[in-house]
Design a protein around this motif. Sequence first.
Motif, PDB file in Angstrom:
ATOM      1  N   ALA A  11       0.830  -1.217   0.000  1.00  0.00           N
ATOM      2  CA  ALA A  11       0.000   0.000   0.000  1.00  0.00           C
ATOM      3  C   ALA A  11       0.860   1.262   0.000  1.00  0.00           C
ATOM      4  O   ALA A  11       0.785   2.061  -0.944  1.00  0.00           O
ATOM      5  CB  ALA A  11      -0.940  -0.028   1.205  1.00  0.00           C
ATOM      6  N   PRO A  12       1.724   1.452   1.022  1.00  0.00           N
ATOM      7  CA  PRO A  12       2.524   2.684   0.994  1.00  0.00           C
ATOM      8  C   PRO A  12       3.477   2.737  -0.192  1.00  0.00           C
ATOM      9  O   PRO A  12       3.727   3.809  -0.756  1.00  0.00           O
ATOM     10  CB  PRO A  12       3.289   2.648   2.307  1.00  0.00           C
ATOM     11  N   LEU A  13       3.953   1.560  -0.634  1.00  0.00           N
ATOM     12  CA  LEU A  13       4.845   1.535  -1.797  1.00  0.00           C
ATOM     13  C   LEU A  13       4.121   2.118  -2.995  1.00  0.00           C
ATOM     14  O   LEU A  13       4.629   2.973  -3.724  1.00  0.00           O
ATOM     15  CB  LEU A  13       5.269   0.096  -2.076  1.00  0.00           C
ATOM     16  N   LEU A  14       2.863   1.676  -3.141  1.00  0.00           N
ATOM     17  CA  LEU A  14       2.037   2.201  -4.230  1.00  0.00           C
ATOM     18  C   LEU A  14       1.935   3.716  -4.103  1.00  0.00           C
ATOM     19  O   LEU A  14       2.156   4.461  -5.066  1.00  0.00           O
ATOM     20  CB  LEU A  14       0.649   1.562  -4.144  1.00  0.00           C
ATOM     21  N   ILE A  33      -3.015  12.400  -0.469  1.00  0.00           N
ATOM     22  CA  ILE A  33      -2.895  11.049  -1.047  1.00  0.00           C
ATOM     23  C   ILE A  33      -1.951  10.224  -0.193  1.00  0.00           C
ATOM     24  O   ILE A  33      -2.255   9.112   0.246  1.00  0.00           O
ATOM     25  CB  ILE A  33      -2.372  11.143  -2.488  1.00  0.00           C
ATOM     26  N   GLY A  34      -0.797  10.843   0.126  1.00  0.00           N
ATOM     27  CA  GLY A  34       0.187  10.123   0.926  1.00  0.00           C
ATOM     28  C   GLY A  34      -0.416   9.668   2.243  1.00  0.00           C
ATOM     29  O   GLY A  34      -0.335   8.494   2.623  1.00  0.00           O
ATOM     30  N   THR A  35      -1.051  10.624   2.916  1.00  0.00           N
ATOM     31  CA  THR A  35      -1.662  10.295   4.214  1.00  0.00           C
ATOM     32  C   THR A  35      -2.667   9.165   4.048  1.00  0.00           C
ATOM     33  O   THR A  35      -2.746   8.245   4.866  1.00  0.00           O
ATOM     34  CB  THR A  35      -2.384  11.544   4.772  1.00  0.00           C
ATOM     35  N   LEU A  36      -3.403   9.224   2.944  1.00  0.00           N
ATOM     36  CA  LEU A  36      -4.424   8.199   2.691  1.00  0.00           C
ATOM     37  C   LEU A  36      -3.772   6.822   2.660  1.00  0.00           C
ATOM     38  O   LEU A  36      -4.172   5.902   3.380  1.00  0.00           O
ATOM     39  CB  LEU A  36      -5.102   8.487   1.352  1.00  0.00           C
ATOM     40  N   PHE A  37      -2.696   6.703   1.887  1.00  0.00           N
ATOM     41  CA  PHE A  37      -2.054   5.389   1.773  1.00  0.00           C
ATOM     42  C   PHE A  37      -1.515   4.937   3.129  1.00  0.00           C
ATOM     43  O   PHE A  37      -1.633   3.777   3.512  1.00  0.00           O
ATOM     44  CB  PHE A  37      -0.932   5.441   0.729  1.00  0.00           C
ATOM     45  N   ALA A  38      -0.958   5.897   3.885  1.00  0.00           N
ATOM     46  CA  ALA A  38      -0.461   5.540   5.219  1.00  0.00           C
ATOM     47  C   ALA A  38      -1.610   5.011   6.064  1.00  0.00           C
ATOM     48  O   ALA A  38      -1.535   3.942   6.685  1.00  0.00           O
ATOM     49  CB  ALA A  38       0.171   6.758   5.871  1.00  0.00           C
ATOM     50  N   ALA A  39      -2.684   5.734   6.002  1.00  0.00           N
ATOM     51  CA  ALA A  39      -3.847   5.310   6.788  1.00  0.00           C
ATOM     52  C   ALA A  39      -4.302   3.928   6.339  1.00  0.00           C
ATOM     53  O   ALA A  39      -4.640   3.064   7.160  1.00  0.00           O
ATOM     54  CB  ALA A  39      -4.972   6.322   6.600  1.00  0.00           C
ATOM     55  N   ALA A  40      -4.264   3.707   5.025  1.00  0.00           N
ATOM     56  CA  ALA A  40      -4.681   2.393   4.509  1.00  0.00           C
ATOM     57  C   ALA A  40      -3.866   1.307   5.177  1.00  0.00           C
ATOM     58  O   ALA A  40      -4.397   0.331   5.737  1.00  0.00           O
ATOM     59  CB  ALA A  40      -4.485   2.356   3.004  1.00  0.00           C
ATOM     60  N   SER A  41      -2.546   1.505   5.201  1.00  0.00           N
ATOM     61  CA  SER A  41      -1.723   0.454   5.807  1.00  0.00           C
ATOM     62  C   SER A  41      -2.050   0.327   7.283  1.00  0.00           C
ATOM     63  O   SER A  41      -2.054  -0.778   7.852  1.00  0.00           O
ATOM     64  CB  SER A  41      -0.241   0.779   5.602  1.00  0.00           C
ATOM     65  N   LEU A  42      -2.379   1.463   7.920  1.00  0.00           N
ATOM     66  CA  LEU A  42      -2.763   1.381   9.336  1.00  0.00           C
ATOM     67  C   LEU A  42      -4.004   0.511   9.486  1.00  0.00           C
ATOM     68  O   LEU A  42      -4.067  -0.396  10.324  1.00  0.00           O
ATOM     69  CB  LEU A  42      -3.041   2.782   9.884  1.00  0.00           C
ATOM     70  N   GLY A  98       3.310   6.559  12.078  1.00  0.00           N
ATOM     71  CA  GLY A  98       3.511   7.022  10.716  1.00  0.00           C
ATOM     72  C   GLY A  98       2.329   7.826  10.220  1.00  0.00           C
ATOM     73  O   GLY A  98       2.475   8.943   9.735  1.00  0.00           O
ATOM     74  N   THR A  99       1.148   7.272  10.404  1.00  0.00           N
ATOM     75  CA  THR A  99      -0.030   7.978   9.910  1.00  0.00           C
ATOM     76  C   THR A  99      -0.164   9.329  10.608  1.00  0.00           C
ATOM     77  O   THR A  99      -0.361  10.366   9.961  1.00  0.00           O
ATOM     78  CB  THR A  99      -1.283   7.139  10.184  1.00  0.00           C
ATOM     79  N   LEU A 100       0.009   9.314  11.924  1.00  0.00           N
ATOM     80  CA  LEU A 100      -0.108  10.585  12.668  1.00  0.00           C
ATOM     81  C   LEU A 100       0.853  11.615  12.078  1.00  0.00           C
ATOM     82  O   LEU A 100       0.495  12.776  11.861  1.00  0.00           O
ATOM     83  CB  LEU A 100       0.222  10.334  14.137  1.00  0.00           C
ATOM     84  N   ILE A 101       2.084  11.164  11.788  1.00  0.00           N
ATOM     85  CA  ILE A 101       3.079  12.140  11.339  1.00  0.00           C
ATOM     86  C   ILE A 101       2.808  12.576   9.918  1.00  0.00           C
ATOM     87  O   ILE A 101       3.028  13.732   9.551  1.00  0.00           O
ATOM     88  CB  ILE A 101       4.490  11.548  11.531  1.00  0.00           C
ATOM     89  N   HIS A 102       2.241  11.700   9.107  1.00  0.00           N
ATOM     90  CA  HIS A 102       1.759  12.152   7.797  1.00  0.00           C
ATOM     91  C   HIS A 102       0.792  13.305   7.997  1.00  0.00           C
ATOM     92  O   HIS A 102       0.903  14.365   7.390  1.00  0.00           O
ATOM     93  CB  HIS A 102       1.052  11.007   7.062  1.00  0.00           C
ATOM     94  N   LEU A 103      -0.120  13.061   8.898  1.00  0.00           N
ATOM     95  CA  LEU A 103      -1.144  14.083   9.151  1.00  0.00           C
ATOM     96  C   LEU A 103      -0.473  15.389   9.566  1.00  0.00           C
ATOM     97  O   LEU A 103      -0.727  16.456   9.023  1.00  0.00           O
ATOM     98  CB  LEU A 103      -2.076  13.580  10.259  1.00  0.00           C
ATOM     99  N   TYR A 104       0.454  15.255  10.513  1.00  0.00           N
ATOM    100  CA  TYR A 104       1.162  16.429  11.019  1.00  0.00           C
ATOM    101  C   TYR A 104       1.858  17.157   9.879  1.00  0.00           C
ATOM    102  O   TYR A 104       1.804  18.368   9.748  1.00  0.00           O
ATOM    103  CB  TYR A 104       2.176  15.946  12.061  1.00  0.00           C
ATOM    104  N   SER A 105       2.475  16.348   8.999  1.00  0.00           N
ATOM    105  CA  SER A 105       3.263  16.966   7.928  1.00  0.00           C
ATOM    106  C   SER A 105       2.373  17.768   6.994  1.00  0.00           C
ATOM    107  O   SER A 105       2.811  18.757   6.414  1.00  0.00           O
ATOM    108  CB  SER A 105       3.989  15.881   7.131  1.00  0.00           C
ATOM    109  N   PHE A 119       6.004  13.654   0.674  1.00  0.00           N
ATOM    110  CA  PHE A 119       5.090  12.583   1.097  1.00  0.00           C
ATOM    111  C   PHE A 119       5.412  11.285   0.384  1.00  0.00           C
ATOM    112  O   PHE A 119       5.295  10.192   0.954  1.00  0.00           O
ATOM    113  CB  PHE A 119       3.649  13.025   0.865  1.00  0.00           C
ATOM    114  N   GLY A 120       5.865  11.412  -0.865  1.00  0.00           N
ATOM    115  CA  GLY A 120       6.300  10.201  -1.565  1.00  0.00           C
ATOM    116  C   GLY A 120       7.390   9.492  -0.779  1.00  0.00           C
ATOM    117  O   GLY A 120       7.306   8.293  -0.496  1.00  0.00           O
ATOM    118  N   TYR A 121       8.365  10.278  -0.320  1.00  0.00           N
ATOM    119  CA  TYR A 121       9.469   9.682   0.447  1.00  0.00           C
ATOM    120  C   TYR A 121       8.935   9.075   1.733  1.00  0.00           C
ATOM    121  O   TYR A 121       9.309   7.964   2.118  1.00  0.00           O
ATOM    122  CB  TYR A 121      10.518  10.747   0.767  1.00  0.00           C
ATOM    123  N   LEU A 122       8.029   9.812   2.400  1.00  0.00           N
ATOM    124  CA  LEU A 122       7.493   9.273   3.662  1.00  0.00           C
ATOM    125  C   LEU A 122       6.845   7.913   3.410  1.00  0.00           C
ATOM    126  O   LEU A 122       7.103   6.940   4.120  1.00  0.00           O
ATOM    127  CB  LEU A 122       6.463  10.236   4.245  1.00  0.00           C
TER     128      LEU A 122
END
Lengths: 631, 286, 99, 533
Positions: A11-14, A33-42, A98-105, A119-122
């Motif tokens: 998921a995050p790789l995608l 989008i990035g946060t979304l994928f992070a959340a997905a993995s969560l 990770g997801t929280l920090i995506h959100l923060y970012s 976000f891609g890197y994250l």
Amino acid sequence: MENLIGLLVVAPLLGAAVLLCGGRRLDRGGPWIGTLFAAASLAIAAVLFAGLLGRDADDRTLDATAFSWVPVGGFRADVGFHLDQLSMTFVLLITGVGTLIHLYSVGYMAHDERRRRFFGYLNLFLAAMLLLVVADNYLLLYVGWEGVGLASYLLIGFWQHKPSAATAAKKAFIVNRVGDMGLSIAIMLMFTTFGTFAFGPVLERATEAGEGKLTAVGLMLLLAACGKSAQVPLQSWLGDAMEGPTPVSALIHAATMVTAGVYLITRSGAIFNAAPDAQTAVVTVGAVTLLFGAIVGCAKDDIKKALAGSTMSQIGYMILAAGLGPIGYVFAIMHLVTHGFFKAGLFLGAGSVMHGMNDEVDMRRYGGLRKYMPVTFVTFGLGYLAIIGFPGLSGFFSKDKIIEAAFAKGGTEGWILGGAALLGAAITAYYMTRVMLLTFFGEKRWQPDERGELPHPHESPRTMTIPMIVLAVGSVFAGGLFSINDVFLKWLEPVTGHAEGHSPVSALTVTAATMVVLVIGVAIAWAQYGRRPVPVTAPRGSLLTRAARRDLLQDDFNHVVLVRGGEHLTRSLVYVDHSLVDGVVNGTAASVGGLSGRMRKLQNGYARSYAVSMFGGAAVLIAATLLMRAV
Amino acid sequence: MNASSPVVSSLAASAASTTSTGEAVQFWILAVVAVLGALGAVFMRQAVHSALSLAGTMIVLAVFYLANGAYFLGVVQIVVYTGAIMMLFLFVVMLVGVTAADSLKETIKGQRWLAALCVLGFGTLLMAGIANASLKEWNGIGRANAGGNVEGLAALLFTKYVFAFEITGALLITAAVGAMVLTHRERTERAATQRELAERRIREGKQITPLPAPGVYARHNAVDIPGLLPDGTTSDLTVSPTLRARGQVRDVSGEALDDLAALEQRSGDWQERGRSEDAGAKGAGK
Amino acid sequence: MNPVNYLYLAALLFTIGAAGVLIRRNAIVIFMCVELMLNACNLAFVTFSRLHGNLDGQIIAFFTMVVAAAEVVVGLAIIVTIFRSRHSASVDDAGLLKL
Amino acid sequence: MSFPLLTLTAAVPAVGAVATAAVPAGRRTAAKWLALAVSLATLVLAAVQLVRFDPDAKGPFQLTESHAWIKDFGVRYELGVDGIAVVLIALAALLIPFIMLAGWHDADPQESGSSRWRPTQGFFALILMVEAMVVISFEATDVFLFYIFFEAMLIPMYFLIGGFGDRAGERTEGGAAAQRSYAAVKFLLYNLVGGLIMLAAVIGLYAVTADQLGTGTFSLQEIVQARAAGKLDLATTTERALFLGFFFAFAVKAPLWPLHTWLPNAMGEATAPVAVLITAVVDKVGTFAMLRFCLQLFPEASKWATPVIVVLSLISILYGALLAVGQRDIKRLVAYASISHFGFIVLGIFAMTSQGQSGATLYMVNHGISTAALMLVAGFLISRRGSRLIADYGGVQKVAPVLAGTFLVGGLATLSLPGLAPFVSEFLVLVGTFSRYPVAGAVATLGIVLAALYVLVLYQRTMTGPVKEEVRGMPDLRARELAVVAPLIALLLFLGIYPKPVTQILDPAVRHTMSQVHKADPKPDVNDVEAAK
């Protein structure tokens, strides 16, 4: 169920792929989008967790083999996943924080035009880190291991136009590579010893191999852990890594990546258990680092660097615990998790402060911020209490357990380790209090930034505060929850195993001692920074202070010995290549040329001298024939 | 070739491994001559002299051929070589004339020494080769020449060596044509007209008038005699540079002056006599 | 006397001729020396034919003469041409085949 | 032997080369397209080979062709491919179109004037010529046939290096032309010396076979079978001498320390595409030949020489990497990196373990792709700025992010980051070496640290930091350039994650080679682990 593990990584790789290849059109939507994928993995992680909880304690493991990766004669490396309680813990920590920090970012990086790539890197980092913890063999783990290294490289150097950032990134990657070298050698050793490097066979049959080999493997693994977890002697990169954006420092250099070393050692527990010498090395490294980091943390005026020092020291605790063997593994992981909460929280707080102070990082130019950014103050404060181990908060439980375990090691060794751990606790209390006081208390010491305008601090936007709050909550209650009738212990025991050490001093005494040193530490800090005003420019300070400011000169050592030495070596080698190796070749060519130049004089263009040589030749021929006839 | 000549008488004994004394004597005398001629050909300073001494050597060789029973070759040697080829040489020498090349001074460094070394080594080796060839047994040419030397050669030439013979014919023709091609020079640029030549002469201004003719008065008109300037000394312009280079200029200025003096003397005497005669004639008339 | 002396003589003449080729510079003289060498060879051939008692040697000598004649013709022609272009009959001056 | 597929694969580019060279001066673009079409056709043929090739078939070689050529010397026109060859042919055929695309404008005459001299046609024709020769030397199973093309390759390469130099070279001292001809001559002489020594060995081999088998032969299979049957037994010294003769040539080509110094000059002075041609395509013949000829013809001697060669390749690895760190010129840096990588390949070949050799063969492929990616991007960069000196760059990442990104990926591949193709092969080589020579394996591992050093230092100095004045306004990758780089990167990723398609073709060939050398992998201390699983 098993397939979900793969999805967890994919998921995050995608997300990373989408964001990095997506092009400009994703610039605006990128963060979400990035946060979304992070959340997905969560979410996937949560499902898996539920799945595991559904089973009974001793078969809470999921194995999945995606495909055969490198099938070569006598060498099998599969892309296979192994999810058990240990990796599950990590997965939750990684995806959660990770997801929280995506959100923060989203808030923090709102004004950066390259945030899509950020976000891609994250996401890339999340993928790699998850791969690291769910891999079912060391080679695949190595992939994740290097993957997080890459992500951290990209993120530290995210503001590439700053040479300092670029240098820091490069340094981080290269120092990590030294560690990776250890890991790869360890894997080779495993292969030659066991014929495979899958967790299952290796760990099951570890005892069958000779202790010497196991010690070697253990030491190599330790080297790897030192690199990734910034332990002495490979710790030098972490401080510079703070050049990266603060969310990165929070996620990678506090909560998750730097703890990979602890994971590695805990995961390889079977090997270490069978190799006492390796364990001794581990605890030594841990003890040294926890003091080293703490001391460095005391001297830094840059808030992030101070926190970095504290991270080092806290991971030192974990490594120490992991080195203690079965009595320590669980607490190492437990401290790891709680630390993940409060340290991430602290970093996010620091980020929020910087956000409000025009990216000023020098704590001596803060002061009195509690009125201006209350949320940050509260969350940061809770994190602070947690880390110094204030009774009832997360840090208290986890760290206390580690100190006990250290004493429980027994013998003089136990005393030394325990003492070190206690001392570390004291220093922790000191420098964290210092940070707290310098930042939020005292009078304003704000200075105009390079654009000459005074900062007017303000509370950060919602996207930033919410994660901070969540993490604060975590850092308050996590430890408590884990310790309620040892739920965490029971959860992990099937994987790591657990042994009650018999401590020479009772648990109560240890706790009391911890409290005492804590009070002492806080008191000293208060005496120094709370009572009297703090100078904006740092005083020269004692020798130790100055050394500590320079990471106890360890960096200078590296610079002088490795960098300078390396430069000289390469320069001389270039010279050698040019004048010796190549010189031989060109020399040959030159000599041939010279010779022919001399020969050329024979061809003087006079028919008669040619005639002479022909005639001489004829004479020689006759002589030859005569000789032939003679013999 | 009559049978009484020493050559033929030697042939009777030619089956043996030694020759008749007559031939021996002849050999030792003529060999010296031949070597001298050869040395002369090499060391004479002037090409003409070399050519002549070489001719001498060749004649000697012709005699040796005859002595060895190669009558045909002997004659051919004299006719073709000494007769034709050497004359051709002399002709070319005249054509080419003399140049600094005739001086025996060596210009290439070390050439002489190397040459001497090679020659000596070569010679000694050759001699040594012949020496240890141990040529004791001589069949003699007598039997081969039984049917006459020329007939024998002809037989071989037109049977066994006929192809070689034809090829040499071709070779000769090619050589003749080649010689013609080589020596023929075609004009690349238009020949300069009289006018242009005159103009060039004027422009160069070295020698505007035609060169003065050689010869002195009416007495000497040979080309090798320089003309005299008014003061009686010779003028180099009058003789061809080639002759001058060869040092073949005959300077007659000296004797010319003597002749002049003698002439004046005689005319003086003649005038004396004439004066006395008419004085006597005057006295008798009274 | 042993007729082998003819061979010695031939060798001697040949060597002298060779020496001439090596030390003289006037192309014509060199040419003459070449002729001398050829003649020496001829003498040797003739002597050989006497030695073997057949006429082949003489035939070869004959051919040598023919070839020598041809060679002289062409060679002298070349000399003349070179002289025309270079105004010198010295082989040293004719270092290059081009002008 | 039905349809001469192998001959065709070599013949198509050869004919194409002639055709391209014949295109009239005015029609430059036509020539380019023609050459590109030919190279693509060759690629198709190579693909057909891959398809027709059956990894599990018996016998060492497939698709064989065999005709008598020079009867008197037993020279045969013998072609045949094993797994390694077929993969390397595919690699060459794959890279050539990219090389052409990358060098699309490199050979355009500077001054626009219809001169009778046709550089563009020549450039593309020469590239096709090289391709043809490389392909056939991968296919040749007759030592003599191989030798001929192994050497003939030098001719077009010489002209490619010497004739079409890097225009950025003008800034280097001594003038570009002088530097270039120096590099070209050096390349030629170096390889020629190696080749001649090999020729001596080839003749020696023929002499030995003629002596012992009655009729001399150059056929690899005949010799190998004869040795297996014991009809042909070389004296130890003879075998070693012949081995050294062969190995020397291949070591020069590879190149192995200390015979490497031609490579930096050649790669530095040639245009980036030609540099890729050298290191990614031509040099592979050297390492390939080590596997096919040195090991199969002289197994005993190979084993005898192994310790020395292992040491040499270790030196190559570290030495090349350290020198790469010390370079000031981007292309020379890549060249030294390649030397280091070739060290890994040779190490893997002579570790004499199946992992090592599979790794080495796989490494040949991956190194080809990764170097191509890195070098071509570097070439694009250089052509923009007109300088090869690292110091002239800085902050490119800001102005040309895509270029910088692709450059970084190429670099990461070069430092063999896991997930990218080279990692797999490099790790296989390391494991293979380690399991037989632990110390050597450990030392070689230092190479990965140094690799990180030189790649990242290069990236930092050129791409990051404040934007240099000269770099400002540098255009990002154009469509053509992206079309070159993107597929390579995709390939790197794919082979990094799923190398099986390649390894399963390589593996049987490697096993065959191992059996030729009579070497078995060392057994792990704790046995029957696999059984226990």
